[in-house]
Motif scaffolding. Structure first.
Motif, PDB file in Angstrom:
ATOM      1  N   GLU A 236       0.844  -1.210   0.000  1.00  0.00           N
ATOM      2  CA  GLU A 236       0.000   0.000   0.000  1.00  0.00           C
ATOM      3  C   GLU A 236       0.874   1.254   0.000  1.00  0.00           C
ATOM      4  O   GLU A 236       0.590   2.225  -0.705  1.00  0.00           O
ATOM      5  CB  GLU A 236      -0.900   0.005   1.239  1.00  0.00           C
ATOM      6  CG  GLU A 236      -1.979  -1.068   1.215  1.00  0.00           C
ATOM      7  CD  GLU A 236      -2.575  -1.300   2.598  1.00  0.00           C
ATOM      8  OE1 GLU A 236      -2.623  -0.342   3.397  1.00  0.00           O
ATOM      9  OE2 GLU A 236      -2.987  -2.440   2.870  1.00  0.00           O
ATOM     10  N   ASN A 237       1.935   1.240   0.820  1.00  0.00           N
ATOM     11  CA  ASN A 237       2.841   2.400   0.888  1.00  0.00           C
ATOM     12  C   ASN A 237       3.472   2.684  -0.475  1.00  0.00           C
ATOM     13  O   ASN A 237       3.565   3.838  -0.905  1.00  0.00           O
ATOM     14  CB  ASN A 237       3.971   2.141   1.896  1.00  0.00           C
ATOM     15  CG  ASN A 237       3.478   1.976   3.319  1.00  0.00           C
ATOM     16  OD1 ASN A 237       2.331   2.285   3.623  1.00  0.00           O
ATOM     17  ND2 ASN A 237       4.341   1.479   4.193  1.00  0.00           N
ATOM     18  N   LEU A 238       3.921   1.614  -1.144  1.00  0.00           N
ATOM     19  CA  LEU A 238       4.584   1.768  -2.446  1.00  0.00           C
ATOM     20  C   LEU A 238       3.602   2.290  -3.490  1.00  0.00           C
ATOM     21  O   LEU A 238       3.918   3.218  -4.246  1.00  0.00           O
ATOM     22  CB  LEU A 238       5.174   0.426  -2.887  1.00  0.00           C
ATOM     23  CG  LEU A 238       6.003   0.425  -4.172  1.00  0.00           C
ATOM     24  CD1 LEU A 238       7.195   1.363  -4.067  1.00  0.00           C
ATOM     25  CD2 LEU A 238       6.472  -0.989  -4.517  1.00  0.00           C
ATOM     26  N   ILE A 239       2.406   1.734  -3.511  1.00  0.00           N
ATOM     27  CA  ILE A 239       1.386   2.181  -4.475  1.00  0.00           C
ATOM     28  C   ILE A 239       1.041   3.652  -4.234  1.00  0.00           C
ATOM     29  O   ILE A 239       0.955   4.455  -5.170  1.00  0.00           O
ATOM     30  CB  ILE A 239       0.124   1.291  -4.390  1.00  0.00           C
ATOM     31  CG1 ILE A 239       0.426  -0.105  -4.951  1.00  0.00           C
ATOM     32  CG2 ILE A 239      -1.050   1.925  -5.140  1.00  0.00           C
ATOM     33  CD1 ILE A 239      -0.653  -1.140  -4.658  1.00  0.00           C
ATOM     34  N   GLU A 240       0.882   4.013  -2.962  1.00  0.00           N
ATOM     35  CA  GLU A 240       0.539   5.401  -2.621  1.00  0.00           C
ATOM     36  C   GLU A 240       1.661   6.362  -3.042  1.00  0.00           C
ATOM     37  O   GLU A 240       1.403   7.436  -3.605  1.00  0.00           O
ATOM     38  CB  GLU A 240       0.305   5.504  -1.106  1.00  0.00           C
ATOM     39  CG  GLU A 240      -0.268   6.839  -0.685  1.00  0.00           C
ATOM     40  CD  GLU A 240      -0.526   6.920   0.820  1.00  0.00           C
ATOM     41  OE1 GLU A 240      -0.556   8.047   1.330  1.00  0.00           O
ATOM     42  OE2 GLU A 240      -0.693   5.856   1.468  1.00  0.00           O
ATOM     43  N   ALA A 241       2.921   5.961  -2.798  1.00  0.00           N
ATOM     44  CA  ALA A 241       4.056   6.810  -3.181  1.00  0.00           C
ATOM     45  C   ALA A 241       4.120   6.977  -4.693  1.00  0.00           C
ATOM     46  O   ALA A 241       4.318   8.090  -5.201  1.00  0.00           O
ATOM     47  CB  ALA A 241       5.359   6.209  -2.657  1.00  0.00           C
TER      48      ALA A 241
ATOM     49  N   GLU B 139       1.682   6.713  -6.833  1.00  0.00           N
ATOM     50  CA  GLU B 139       0.560   7.555  -7.270  1.00  0.00           C
ATOM     51  C   GLU B 139       0.879   9.038  -7.070  1.00  0.00           C
ATOM     52  O   GLU B 139       0.587   9.872  -7.931  1.00  0.00           O
ATOM     53  CB  GLU B 139      -0.714   7.172  -6.498  1.00  0.00           C
ATOM     54  CG  GLU B 139      -1.338   5.876  -7.017  1.00  0.00           C
ATOM     55  CD  GLU B 139      -2.525   5.405  -6.171  1.00  0.00           C
ATOM     56  OE1 GLU B 139      -2.763   5.985  -5.080  1.00  0.00           O
ATOM     57  OE2 GLU B 139      -3.199   4.453  -6.612  1.00  0.00           O
ATOM     58  N   LYS B 140       1.516   9.377  -5.939  1.00  0.00           N
ATOM     59  CA  LYS B 140       1.880  10.777  -5.670  1.00  0.00           C
ATOM     60  C   LYS B 140       2.973  11.254  -6.636  1.00  0.00           C
ATOM     61  O   LYS B 140       2.937  12.398  -7.103  1.00  0.00           O
ATOM     62  CB  LYS B 140       2.346  10.933  -4.218  1.00  0.00           C
ATOM     63  CG  LYS B 140       1.201  10.860  -3.215  1.00  0.00           C
ATOM     64  CD  LYS B 140       1.710  11.007  -1.789  1.00  0.00           C
ATOM     65  CE  LYS B 140       0.537  11.012  -0.814  1.00  0.00           C
ATOM     66  NZ  LYS B 140       0.993  11.071   0.591  1.00  0.00           N
ATOM     67  N   ILE B 141       3.927  10.371  -6.904  1.00  0.00           N
ATOM     68  CA  ILE B 141       4.986  10.704  -7.869  1.00  0.00           C
ATOM     69  C   ILE B 141       4.356  10.994  -9.237  1.00  0.00           C
ATOM     70  O   ILE B 141       4.671  12.001  -9.884  1.00  0.00           O
ATOM     71  CB  ILE B 141       6.007   9.548  -7.978  1.00  0.00           C
ATOM     72  CG1 ILE B 141       6.861   9.473  -6.706  1.00  0.00           C
ATOM     73  CG2 ILE B 141       6.910   9.717  -9.208  1.00  0.00           C
ATOM     74  CD1 ILE B 141       7.695   8.196  -6.594  1.00  0.00           C
ATOM     75  N   GLU B 142       3.472  10.101  -9.661  1.00  0.00           N
ATOM     76  CA  GLU B 142       2.847  10.252 -10.980  1.00  0.00           C
ATOM     77  C   GLU B 142       1.996  11.517 -11.065  1.00  0.00           C
ATOM     78  O   GLU B 142       2.016  12.232 -12.063  1.00  0.00           O
ATOM     79  CB  GLU B 142       1.994   9.012 -11.295  1.00  0.00           C
ATOM     80  CG  GLU B 142       2.818   7.800 -11.669  1.00  0.00           C
ATOM     81  CD  GLU B 142       3.642   8.054 -12.927  1.00  0.00           C
ATOM     82  OE1 GLU B 142       3.078   8.072 -14.023  1.00  0.00           O
ATOM     83  OE2 GLU B 142       4.862   8.281 -12.798  1.00  0.00           O
ATOM     84  N   LYS B 143       1.252  11.798 -10.013  1.00  0.00           N
ATOM     85  CA  LYS B 143       0.396  12.989 -10.003  1.00  0.00           C
ATOM     86  C   LYS B 143       1.249  14.256 -10.125  1.00  0.00           C
ATOM     87  O   LYS B 143       0.925  15.175 -10.893  1.00  0.00           O
ATOM     88  CB  LYS B 143      -0.415  13.022  -8.705  1.00  0.00           C
ATOM     89  CG  LYS B 143      -1.486  14.102  -8.682  1.00  0.00           C
ATOM     90  CD  LYS B 143      -2.314  14.028  -7.412  1.00  0.00           C
ATOM     91  CE  LYS B 143      -3.325  15.163  -7.358  1.00  0.00           C
ATOM     92  NZ  LYS B 143      -4.063  15.185  -6.078  1.00  0.00           N
ATOM     93  N   SER B 144       2.361  14.289  -9.382  1.00  0.00           N
ATOM     94  CA  SER B 144       3.256  15.460  -9.440  1.00  0.00           C
ATOM     95  C   SER B 144       3.910  15.570 -10.812  1.00  0.00           C
ATOM     96  O   SER B 144       4.030  16.664 -11.369  1.00  0.00           O
ATOM     97  CB  SER B 144       4.341  15.345  -8.362  1.00  0.00           C
ATOM     98  OG  SER B 144       3.755  15.222  -7.092  1.00  0.00           O
ATOM     99  N   ARG B 145       4.332  14.442 -11.334  1.00  0.00           N
ATOM    100  CA  ARG B 145       5.011  14.423 -12.639  1.00  0.00           C
ATOM    101  C   ARG B 145       4.071  14.896 -13.752  1.00  0.00           C
ATOM    102  O   ARG B 145       4.430  15.759 -14.553  1.00  0.00           O
ATOM    103  CB  ARG B 145       5.496  12.999 -12.934  1.00  0.00           C
ATOM    104  CG  ARG B 145       6.171  12.828 -14.279  1.00  0.00           C
ATOM    105  CD  ARG B 145       6.464  11.359 -14.553  1.00  0.00           C
ATOM    106  NE  ARG B 145       5.276  10.572 -14.839  1.00  0.00           N
ATOM    107  CZ  ARG B 145       4.656  10.516 -16.010  1.00  0.00           C
ATOM    108  NH1 ARG B 145       5.106  11.221 -17.031  1.00  0.00           N
ATOM    109  NH2 ARG B 145       3.584   9.760 -16.184  1.00  0.00           N
ATOM    110  N   ILE B 146       2.875  14.339 -13.786  1.00  0.00           N
ATOM    111  CA  ILE B 146       1.919  14.656 -14.854  1.00  0.00           C
ATOM    112  C   ILE B 146       1.509  16.128 -14.808  1.00  0.00           C
ATOM    113  O   ILE B 146       1.243  16.744 -15.838  1.00  0.00           O
ATOM    114  CB  ILE B 146       0.699  13.711 -14.773  1.00  0.00           C
ATOM    115  CG1 ILE B 146       1.120  12.301 -15.233  1.00  0.00           C
ATOM    116  CG2 ILE B 146      -0.469  14.211 -15.610  1.00  0.00           C
ATOM    117  CD1 ILE B 146       0.132  11.203 -14.874  1.00  0.00           C
ATOM    118  N   SER B 147       1.520  16.716 -13.597  1.00  0.00           N
ATOM    119  CA  SER B 147       1.119  18.125 -13.472  1.00  0.00           C
ATOM    120  C   SER B 147       2.108  19.066 -14.164  1.00  0.00           C
ATOM    121  O   SER B 147       1.767  20.196 -14.485  1.00  0.00           O
ATOM    122  CB  SER B 147       0.974  18.516 -11.999  1.00  0.00           C
ATOM    123  OG  SER B 147       2.234  18.602 -11.369  1.00  0.00           O
ATOM    124  N   VAL B 148       3.350  18.590 -14.373  1.00  0.00           N
ATOM    125  CA  VAL B 148       4.350  19.462 -15.003  1.00  0.00           C
ATOM    126  C   VAL B 148       4.941  18.913 -16.299  1.00  0.00           C
ATOM    127  O   VAL B 148       5.360  19.678 -17.162  1.00  0.00           O
ATOM    128  CB  VAL B 148       5.512  19.801 -14.027  1.00  0.00           C
ATOM    129  CG1 VAL B 148       5.062  20.779 -12.974  1.00  0.00           C
ATOM    130  CG2 VAL B 148       6.104  18.554 -13.388  1.00  0.00           C
TER     131      VAL B 148
END
Length: 223
Positions: free
Chosen positions: A6-11, A13-22
């Motif tokens: 769960e920790n890895l999936i959550e991390a 997802e946050k990486i991807e969200k930040s990346r896609i935003s820029v």
């Protein structure tokens, strides 16, 4: 350990969200910082799909890499390297050394690498926030130092830069320190720099938005 997946999936997802935003085209490498974790915990995270792990101490990297040698792990050394530990680190043949903090250390590494006919992928550490508690090259001399290492240390394969965000509760100060390193990185890309290692558990989303393509996460993965 049951929470690791769960920790890895959550991390991720946050990486991807930040990346896609820029930047939808940038790939961000995740290095799991395992300095406070046991070999069993590293194996558990490996079984969840994580492959790259970072250690801060040569003796810990020696012990853990030996214990887990049957696994195809990608080991990164991210700590402060003392001169008397150079031989021990090189014997481990890490995937990458993130914390090359001075020309002096580069020259010492070059001597040993040349003698052993080895090469080492490395990142020049930048003290972007100019904090006395941190190692690294000051931003004003970073470009000059990078080029000196390229010229004088052919066995060190410089791949880019690493920095630690400003030690502050003010996000503007942290952002400014990341932007300083990113501006240097942009100037070095035409000289082969392709890795910008910035961002830890408390600030990796901001680091990605400031251009990082490699984050070093520990506590949020192994909690």
């Amino acid at each position: 350990m049951q929470n690791f997946k769960e920790n890895l999936i959550e991390a991720i997802e946050k990486i991807e969200k930040s990346r896609i935003s820029v930047d939808r085209h940038r790939i961000v490498r995740l290095v799991a910082v395992s300095k406070y974790s046991s070999s069993q915990e590293i194996q558990a995270l490996y079984e969840c799909g994580q492959r790259a792990f970072g250690e801060n101490k040569v003796q810990d990297l020696t012990q853990k890499s030996k214990t887990l040698e049957s696994l195809p792990l990608e080991w990164h050394f991210i700590g402060n390297l003392q001169s008397n530990k150079i031989n021990a680190l090189l014997a481990l043949k890490p995937f990458m050394f993130h914390s090359l903090h001075s020309l002096e250390l580069a020259l010492q590494l070059q001597k040993r690498l040349e003698r052993e006919s080895l090469t080492l992928k490395a990142l020049l550490q930048i003290n972007s926030a100019k904090e006395s508690t941190k190692s690294g090259v000051m931003p004003e001399i970073a470009l000059e130092t990078y080029h000196q290492i390229l010229e004088e240390c052919p066995n060190i394969k410089l791949c880019g830069l690493m920095s630690i965000g400003a030690h502050s509760s003010h996000s503007k100060l942290i952002q400014s320190s990341f932007e300083t390193t990113h501006a240097l990185f942009e100037k070095l890309q035409r000289f082969g720099a392709n890795t910008l290692s910035m961002g830890m558990s408390g600030d990796f989303e901001l680091a990605i938005k400031c251009g990082s393509n490699c984050v070093r996460l520990g506590s949020i993965l192994f909690k």
